[in-house]
Design a protein around this motif. Sequence first.
Motif, mmCIF file in Angstrom:
data_model
loop_
_atom_site.group_PDB
_atom_site.id
_atom_site.type_symbol
_atom_site.label_atom_id
_atom_site.label_comp_id
_atom_site.label_asym_id
_atom_site.label_seq_id
_atom_site.Cartn_x
_atom_site.Cartn_y
_atom_site.Cartn_z
ATOM 1 N N TRP A 185 0.856 -1.186 0.000
ATOM 2 C CA TRP A 185 0.000 0.000 0.000
ATOM 3 C C TRP A 185 0.893 1.238 0.000
ATOM 4 C CZ3 TRP A 185 -4.643 -0.406 3.948
ATOM 5 C CH2 TRP A 185 -5.542 -1.400 3.493
ATOM 6 N N GLU A 186 0.499 2.216 -0.801
ATOM 7 C CA GLU A 186 1.207 3.492 -0.840
ATOM 8 C C GLU A 186 0.166 4.610 -0.822
ATOM 9 O OE1 GLU A 186 4.792 5.558 -3.483
ATOM 10 O OE2 GLU A 186 3.545 3.984 -4.348
ATOM 11 N N ILE A 187 0.421 5.648 -0.034
ATOM 12 C CA ILE A 187 -0.495 6.797 0.004
ATOM 13 C C ILE A 187 -0.016 7.816 -1.018
ATOM 14 C CG2 ILE A 187 -1.479 8.631 1.416
ATOM 15 C CD1 ILE A 187 -0.942 6.860 3.870
ATOM 16 N N VAL A 188 -0.846 8.046 -2.036
ATOM 17 C CA VAL A 188 -0.510 8.982 -3.112
ATOM 18 C C VAL A 188 -1.625 10.032 -3.203
ATOM 19 C CG1 VAL A 188 -0.019 9.252 -5.562
ATOM 20 C CG2 VAL A 188 0.690 7.161 -4.379
ATOM 21 N N ASP A 189 -1.263 11.282 -2.973
ATOM 22 C CA ASP A 189 -2.237 12.384 -3.024
ATOM 23 C C ASP A 189 -3.459 12.103 -2.148
ATOM 24 O OD1 ASP A 189 -0.608 13.792 -4.811
ATOM 25 O OD2 ASP A 189 -1.504 12.789 -6.542
ATOM 26 N N GLY A 190 -3.210 11.570 -0.962
ATOM 27 C CA GLY A 190 -4.286 11.332 -0.007
ATOM 28 C C GLY A 190 -5.087 10.070 -0.242
ATOM 29 N N GLU A 191 -4.740 9.291 -1.260
ATOM 30 C CA GLU A 191 -5.473 8.066 -1.562
ATOM 31 C C GLU A 191 -4.593 6.841 -1.351
ATOM 32 O OE1 GLU A 191 -7.270 8.026 -5.382
ATOM 33 O OE2 GLU A 191 -8.362 9.913 -5.098
ATOM 34 N N ILE A 192 -5.244 5.742 -0.919
ATOM 35 C CA ILE A 192 -4.518 4.477 -0.739
ATOM 36 C C ILE A 192 -4.434 3.781 -2.091
ATOM 37 C CG2 ILE A 192 -4.507 2.227 0.392
ATOM 38 C CD1 ILE A 192 -6.294 3.542 2.598
ATOM 39 N N LYS A 193 -3.208 3.552 -2.570
ATOM 40 C CA LYS A 193 -2.998 2.830 -3.816
ATOM 41 C C LYS A 193 -2.488 1.436 -3.469
ATOM 42 C CE LYS A 193 -3.894 6.418 -6.443
ATOM 43 N NZ LYS A 193 -5.093 6.475 -7.301
ATOM 44 N N GLU A 194 -3.220 0.406 -3.886
ATOM 45 C CA GLU A 194 -2.863 -0.977 -3.554
ATOM 46 C C GLU A 194 -2.187 -1.657 -4.732
ATOM 47 O OE1 GLU A 194 -5.630 -4.695 -3.209
ATOM 48 O OE2 GLU A 194 -5.484 -3.843 -1.184
ATOM 49 N N PHE A 195 -1.103 -2.381 -4.429
ATOM 50 C CA PHE A 195 -0.435 -3.218 -5.421
ATOM 51 C C PHE A 195 -0.442 -4.649 -4.897
ATOM 52 C CE2 PHE A 195 3.294 -5.472 -7.007
ATOM 53 C CZ PHE A 195 3.149 -5.308 -8.378
ATOM 54 N N LYS A 196 -1.031 -5.557 -5.641
ATOM 55 C CA LYS A 196 -1.109 -6.956 -5.222
ATOM 56 C C LYS A 196 0.138 -7.682 -5.706
ATOM 57 C CE LYS A 196 -6.164 -7.041 -5.206
ATOM 58 N NZ LYS A 196 -7.396 -7.624 -5.775
ATOM 59 N N GLY A 197 1.081 -7.840 -4.804
ATOM 60 C CA GLY A 197 2.339 -8.495 -5.145
ATOM 61 C C GLY A 197 3.399 -8.180 -4.110
ATOM 62 N N THR A 198 4.565 -8.747 -4.295
ATOM 63 C CA THR A 198 5.672 -8.569 -3.351
ATOM 64 C C THR A 198 6.367 -7.232 -3.573
ATOM 65 O OG1 THR A 198 7.286 -9.585 -4.824
ATOM 66 C CG2 THR A 198 6.061 -11.067 -3.362
#
Length: 662
Positions: A508-521
């Motif tokens: 998970w990364e917070i970008v411009d106030g939004e949670i961006k999810e990446f499914k992977g290692t």
Amino acid sequence: MLLALQDVTFEFGARTIVSGASWHIVPGDRVGLIGLNGTGKSTLLRIINGEYSISGGSINKIKNLSLGFFNQDLLSFESDESILSVGMMAFEKALAIEKDIERITAELEHNQTDALLHEFSDKLHEFETLDGYNMRHKTAQVLEGLGFPTAALERPYSSFSGGWRMRVLLARLILQQPDVLMLDEPTNHLDLPSIEWLEKYLINYNGAVIIVSHDRFFLDRMVNKVVELYQQELHHYSGNYSDYEVEKDLRREMQQRAYENQQEYIRQQERFIERFKAKASKAAQAQSAMKRLDKLDLVEQVDSGPSKIKINFNVDKQPGKILVTLSNVSKSFGPIEVLKNTGAEINRGDKIALIGANGKGKSTLLRIIAGTESHEGERIPGHNVVQSFYAQHQLESLHLDNEILEELKTAGSGKNEQELRTLLGCFLFQGDDVFKKIRILSGGEKARVALAKTIISQANFMLLDEPTNHLDMNSVQMLIDALDKYQGSIVLVSHDRYFVSQTANKIWEIVDGEIKEFKGTYAEWEEHKRRQAALLNPNTGNSKKDRKNKEAKETKEEAAPVKAPEPTPVAAPQKNAPIDKEAQKALQKQQRIFQQLEQDIAKQKELKLKIEAELADPGIYNDKTKFLQTEDRYKQVANDLDRLNKEYEEVFEKIMEMESNM
């Protein structure tokens, strides 16, 4: 050579830190100084820095050698000046000349003598030579690289917290450009982008760098040598941390084999002595055998190494499929908007790493997930969720009058005292340490107690905020192994990339106030980011240097498993295509070098096997001089083989590039 420790011995009170230690530091060295917690790594850096007097041996330095030492004691520095001014203190001489220029300028307004004009001209030249006109820009560049926004550069140093102050002091130190830069846990106060910036900076650093760190990724990317402080001795290894692990295992294996062979030899000799010492005809031979045993230089058995105790989690209940749902969540601190109408879902089995720069709201989001932080929007907990939350503020919940062991008993895990003491051993509390009062513990020790309590909570959902900050590499690895087997779900915040890469299955990364999810290692996420950057900047990676690096990497990966490579044939020229005879001759020359290297590598491998057979012979240990000479030959052959393999890869890459251009 910049610096040499020769047979150095140092005692700290009744405790010996190093005994007969030698170490040569040369320009270009990137050394990882490693060892278990408490062995004296930081003390050794202080010895090099001249803070302690040695009791034996010598430390030799080149004339006017400059040393820079980054450590926790720097926090005693206080200043109300801006962080930009504190950083610029690195340019001490240039700042002094700048004041002289200001003084002379003021005098010239009233008195324009030839002497004053000459002095003014000389000072301007000296200021330019010291690059004084760029010192402000350089300082701002380094501070921004370490995570400070431009707007914060004029803020007073005293207004920042300890972690941010350490960044300012790190900036000042690296701007000083010492000949030997010593960094004691430099990544402890840095977020991921700042660590990556520091790596890029240090790669191009002109002096030697010595690093003490528990960050494996950082050591792997930074160092070309490893020095291990172990049992009061310094053990030297070439390569990065991963290379060190491989070579150490090989050394341990060889030592154990030598020990076993010698023990078998000793048993044979003892049986011979016992059998024939009473027989007159064999008494002289038995006496001779006894003398040989007395003179034998014993090989030590390989120690068991650091603790391999396993940490086991017990999950009390099985939760529902969804543990927490966040919907339209927003969070602001005054004018600063951290989260904006964002949402996410945590499912059973998720092991999520929340990563990114400091100040983006990672810890805030973790507290919102835990339900301990007020916010706008919805947080919907799942069914049967048993939660455990580890963070720095959890230290306040520890009972100060309890002993460490007592404190763990209050967690209600059902574990007996021996099991709890075993677990505490994993978190660096040995022996009677478990009876220390919480009140007298340092911040790091309290953090380890709080983490141990989290581990035994029997929760099926854990939230971990920087859990590795106060652990050594061995403890981090044990925690990784435990989390790998953990049947519950995790959300963690960590700047330790190795830890994240070994534990997370989602990023998970917070970008411009939004949670961006990446499914992977983490490795897959890094590759994804690289591709995204290439798409946004299509010219990136298309330079000749980038293409060459990519081809070299691919060639190396293809060549790695080949044990007996065949000579690379000359590429046949296309019909009707003009033949570049000079290029053809250059290619053939490289191929001859390539074939010669293959033959040399084969010879070195044979020689290495022959010396290994000699070292495996128990009889070699009867003669200490012969054993040491053989061991030195083995090291030399191993180094030569490593050098030849590197040359082999370089020539192979040249041939591939030359063929592609023909």
